[in-house]
Design an enzyme around this catalytic site. Structure first.
Site, PDB file in Angstrom:
ATOM      1  N   ARG A  84       6.212  -5.101   7.580  1.00 58.60           N
ATOM      2  CA  ARG A  84       5.931  -3.757   8.198  1.00 58.60           C
ATOM      3  C   ARG A  84       5.042  -3.793   9.642  1.00 58.60           C
ATOM      4  O   ARG A  84       5.599  -4.484  10.470  1.00 58.60           O
ATOM      5  CB  ARG A  84       5.084  -2.879   6.999  1.00 58.60           C
ATOM      6  CG  ARG A  84       5.678  -2.874   5.914  1.00 58.60           C
ATOM      7  CD  ARG A  84       5.230  -1.510   5.253  1.00 58.60           C
ATOM      8  NE  ARG A  84       3.659  -1.733   4.801  1.00 58.60           N
ATOM      9  CZ  ARG A  84       2.957  -0.980   4.429  1.00 58.60           C
ATOM     10  NH1 ARG A  84       3.420   0.156   3.496  1.00 58.60           N
ATOM     11  NH2 ARG A  84       1.636  -1.442   3.800  1.00 58.60           N
TER      12      ARG A  84
ATOM     13  N   ARG B   7       9.456   5.314  -4.898  1.00 59.10           N
ATOM     14  CA  ARG B   7       9.939   6.806  -4.262  1.00 59.10           C
ATOM     15  C   ARG B   7       9.039   8.060  -4.849  1.00 59.10           C
ATOM     16  O   ARG B   7       8.840   8.920  -4.312  1.00 59.10           O
ATOM     17  CB  ARG B   7      11.305   7.153  -4.866  1.00 59.10           C
ATOM     18  CG  ARG B   7      12.287   6.162  -3.860  1.00 59.10           C
ATOM     19  CD  ARG B   7      13.753   6.666  -4.128  1.00 59.10           C
ATOM     20  NE  ARG B   7      14.523   5.880  -2.980  1.00 59.10           N
ATOM     21  CZ  ARG B   7      14.621   6.673  -2.096  1.00 59.10           C
ATOM     22  NH1 ARG B   7      14.354   8.215  -2.029  1.00 59.10           N
ATOM     23  NH2 ARG B   7      15.489   6.502  -0.901  1.00 59.10           N
TER      24      ARG B   7
ATOM     25  N   THR C 205       1.313  -6.829  -2.489  1.00 56.05           N
ATOM     26  CA  THR C 205       2.418  -6.647  -1.172  1.00 56.05           C
ATOM     27  C   THR C 205       2.558  -8.027  -0.723  1.00 56.05           C
ATOM     28  O   THR C 205       1.531  -8.799  -0.310  1.00 56.05           O
ATOM     29  CB  THR C 205       1.989  -5.751  -0.285  1.00 56.05           C
ATOM     30  OG1 THR C 205       2.963  -5.669   0.748  1.00 56.05           O
ATOM     31  CG2 THR C 205       0.477  -5.665   0.386  1.00 56.05           C
TER      32      THR C 205
ATOM     33  N   ASP D  69      -0.129  -0.032  -0.816  1.00 56.55           N
ATOM     34  CA  ASP D  69      -0.991   0.976  -0.241  1.00 56.55           C
ATOM     35  C   ASP D  69      -0.468   2.445  -0.586  1.00 56.55           C
ATOM     36  O   ASP D  69      -1.495   3.350  -1.096  1.00 56.55           O
ATOM     37  CB  ASP D  69      -1.256   1.366   1.368  1.00 56.55           C
ATOM     38  CG  ASP D  69       0.205   1.110   2.003  1.00 56.55           C
ATOM     39  OD1 ASP D  69       1.276   0.965   1.374  1.00 56.55           O
ATOM     40  OD2 ASP D  69       0.282   1.326   3.226  1.00 56.55           O
TER      41      ASP D  69
ATOM     42  N   ASP E 270      -1.165  -6.756   3.985  1.00 46.94           N
ATOM     43  CA  ASP E 270      -1.894  -5.937   4.933  1.00 46.94           C
ATOM     44  C   ASP E 270      -2.858  -4.784   4.382  1.00 46.94           C
ATOM     45  O   ASP E 270      -2.947  -3.782   4.931  1.00 46.94           O
ATOM     46  CB  ASP E 270      -0.853  -5.260   5.810  1.00 46.94           C
ATOM     47  CG  ASP E 270       0.009  -4.274   4.750  1.00 46.94           C
ATOM     48  OD1 ASP E 270       0.198  -4.384   3.664  1.00 46.94           O
ATOM     49  OD2 ASP E 270       0.869  -3.312   5.534  1.00 46.94           O
TER      50      ASP E 270
ATOM     51  N   ASP F 175       3.054  -8.340   2.226  1.00 46.33           N
ATOM     52  CA  ASP F 175       2.815  -8.044   3.694  1.00 46.33           C
ATOM     53  C   ASP F 175       1.527  -8.547   3.825  1.00 46.33           C
ATOM     54  O   ASP F 175       1.044  -8.840   5.067  1.00 46.33           O
ATOM     55  CB  ASP F 175       3.033  -6.470   3.962  1.00 46.33           C
ATOM     56  CG  ASP F 175       4.134  -6.089   3.685  1.00 46.33           C
ATOM     57  OD1 ASP F 175       5.188  -6.907   3.738  1.00 46.33           O
ATOM     58  OD2 ASP F 175       4.524  -4.978   3.604  1.00 46.33           O
TER      59      ASP F 175
ATOM     60  N   GLY G 222       7.289  -1.351  -3.677  1.00 44.77           N
ATOM     61  CA  GLY G 222       8.468  -2.312  -3.544  1.00 44.77           C
ATOM     62  C   GLY G 222       8.083  -3.614  -4.671  1.00 44.77           C
ATOM     63  O   GLY G 222       6.816  -3.768  -4.848  1.00 44.77           O
TER      64      GLY G 222
HETATM   65  O1  F6P Z   1       6.311  -3.571   1.828  1.00 44.83           O
HETATM   66  C1  F6P Z   1       6.943  -4.545   1.448  1.00 44.83           C
HETATM   67  C2  F6P Z   1       8.231  -4.422   2.151  1.00 44.83           C
HETATM   68  O2  F6P Z   1       8.975  -5.541   1.577  1.00 44.83           O
HETATM   69  C3  F6P Z   1       8.216  -4.542   3.683  1.00 44.83           C
HETATM   70  O3  F6P Z   1       7.789  -5.805   4.020  1.00 44.83           O
HETATM   71  C4  F6P Z   1       9.233  -3.768   3.980  1.00 44.83           C
HETATM   72  O4  F6P Z   1       9.407  -3.376   5.488  1.00 44.83           O
HETATM   73  C5  F6P Z   1       9.539  -2.818   3.064  1.00 44.83           C
HETATM   74  O5  F6P Z   1       8.892  -3.331   1.833  1.00 44.83           O
HETATM   75  C6  F6P Z   1      11.027  -2.547   2.463  1.00 44.83           C
HETATM   76  O6  F6P Z   1      10.936  -1.511   1.568  1.00 44.83           O
HETATM   77  P1  F6P Z   1      12.301  -0.991   0.834  1.00 44.83           P
HETATM   78  O7  F6P Z   1      12.203  -1.453  -0.429  1.00 44.83           O
HETATM   79  O8  F6P Z   1      11.863   0.230   0.623  1.00 44.83           O
HETATM   80  O9  F6P Z   1      13.634  -1.329   1.632  1.00 44.83           O
END
Ligand code: F6P
Length: 365
Positions: free
Chosen positions: A188, A77, A142, A119, A146, A144, A15
């Protein structure tokens, strides 16, 4: 022109996140400045499979440091070990593309692959190094925050700034309408964004995945404020928060991604319950992808520049299969195998939680 040092490649995976361009600019400038050639791979591991990459120049990265997003593109993906092909009838078949990757790297003379990712991407990088002998260097990305083995991932500070601004704005409308306002933030399974923005924004209740909440505690806090003449309350809730004994709230299942589910919806559930049980009008705002967009903060920019140059320094030292990391305000490297281990959650004895408790914030327990 043949470079003196050799050839590197860089990709951004997973992401997107504020600061990707700042890291890219630092990596490319440091690489060129040290005599390397460097390829920019488009759209994460996808570009490594489809051989979509180009030699980067100074002008490709000039002026991108403050820009959100990634000029290389990204995807969360494409896993090269299980690469999905969608057929015309909608069915999906999978292939293992590790040999394609190794061949494409070899044909371009690429000796080291710099992976800027979270990750999922770092896990793939680690697998490429372990299974295929590809030399990799990871940069922890990220919002997050995390990832294990680093005190900070880049992008987190900017996401916290965005969420804090949202909490500030919710205060005035909550107060005017005498409402409970919940802000659902990303993160997350970790509560870092909720914790930091909730404290910085002066929230009354902060709910994080690490502390399953009791609705009674949340209601008690809101009622207590009402008795004190405060007719509004602000709740910051992490998307991964869940009630004691309850389940995560899942927005939808996800196919062909490192993640199995997309979290979302806990804020709406919570505000409905608060309104039903207190009679106070309650609303939820989901901050969503705004947290991933925009220009990085000064803190993140600095971290990105340091991470990018440290990744190239690791190449110069022959220090491969590592992730650059922040430890006690120093940039260090850690084995990439460790970086793909268990996610880093908020520790329950974190002094920010204690400070929050001291000033009367309810954590739902
Ligand atoms: O890991 C980053 C993040 O933005 C999370 O906080 C969130 O849950 C997820 O990605 C959303 O991912 P996507 O881009 O697949 O909707």
């Amino acid at each position: 022109m043949i470079s003196s040092k050799g050839t590197l490649a860089v990709l951004t995976g997973g992401g997107d996140c504020p600061g990707l361009n700042a890291v890219l600019s630092s990596v490319v400038k440091s690489a060129l400045g040290n005599g390397y050639d460097i390829y920019g791979i488009e759209n994460g591991f996808n570009g490594l499979i489809s051989d979509t990459m180009k030699l980067m120049t100074y002008s490709d990265v000039s002026g991108i440091l403050p820009r959100g997003g990634t000029v290389l593109g990204t995807t969360n993906r494409d896993n090269p070990f299980k690469f999905a092909h969608v057929q015309t009838d909608g069915s999906v078949t999978y292939t293992d593309e590790r040999e394609t990757i190794v061949r494409n790297l070899r044909e371009r003379g690429i000796e080291v692959l710099i992976v800027i990712g979270g990750d999922g991407s770092l896990h793939i990088a680690e697998e490429l190094s372990r299974e295929c002998g590809v030399k990799v260097i990871g940069v922890p990305k990220t919002i997050d925050n995390d990832l294990p083995c680093t005190e900070r991932t880049f992008g987190f500070d900017t996401a916290v700034a965005t969420a804090t601004e949202a909490v500030d704005k919710l205060h005035s409308t909550a107060e005017s309408h005498h409402r409970v306002m919940a802000l659902e933030v990303m993160g997350r399974y970790a509560g870092w964004i909720a914790l930091y923005s909730g404290i910085a924004g002066g929230a009354d209740v902060i709910l994080i995945p690490e502390i399953p909440y009791k609705i009674e505690s949340v209601l008690h806090k809101i009622e207590q404020r009402r008795r004190l003449g405060k007719s509004f309350s602000i709740v910051v809730v992490a998307e991964g928060a869940k009630p004691v004994g309850g389940e995560l709230t899942v927005a939808r299942m996800v196919k062909d991604s490192f993640e199995q589910v997309r979290l979302g919806g806990v804020g709406e559930k919570l505000t409905r319950e608060i309104e039903a049980k207190t009679g106070i009008e309650s609303r939820c705002t989901v901050l969503g992808y705004l947290q991933r967009g925009g220009s990085p903060t000064a803190f993140d920019r600095l971290l990105c520049v340091r991470y990018g140059s440290a990744a190239v320094a690791a190449c110069l030292e022959g220090n491969y299969n590592v992730m650059v990391a922040l430890k006690g305000d120093k940039i260090v490297t850690v084995p990439i195998a460790q970086a793909g281990s268990k996610a880093r959650n908020v520790e329950l004895d974190n002094d920010i939680i204690s400070a929050g408790r001291q000033i009367g914030i309810c954590f739902g327990d």
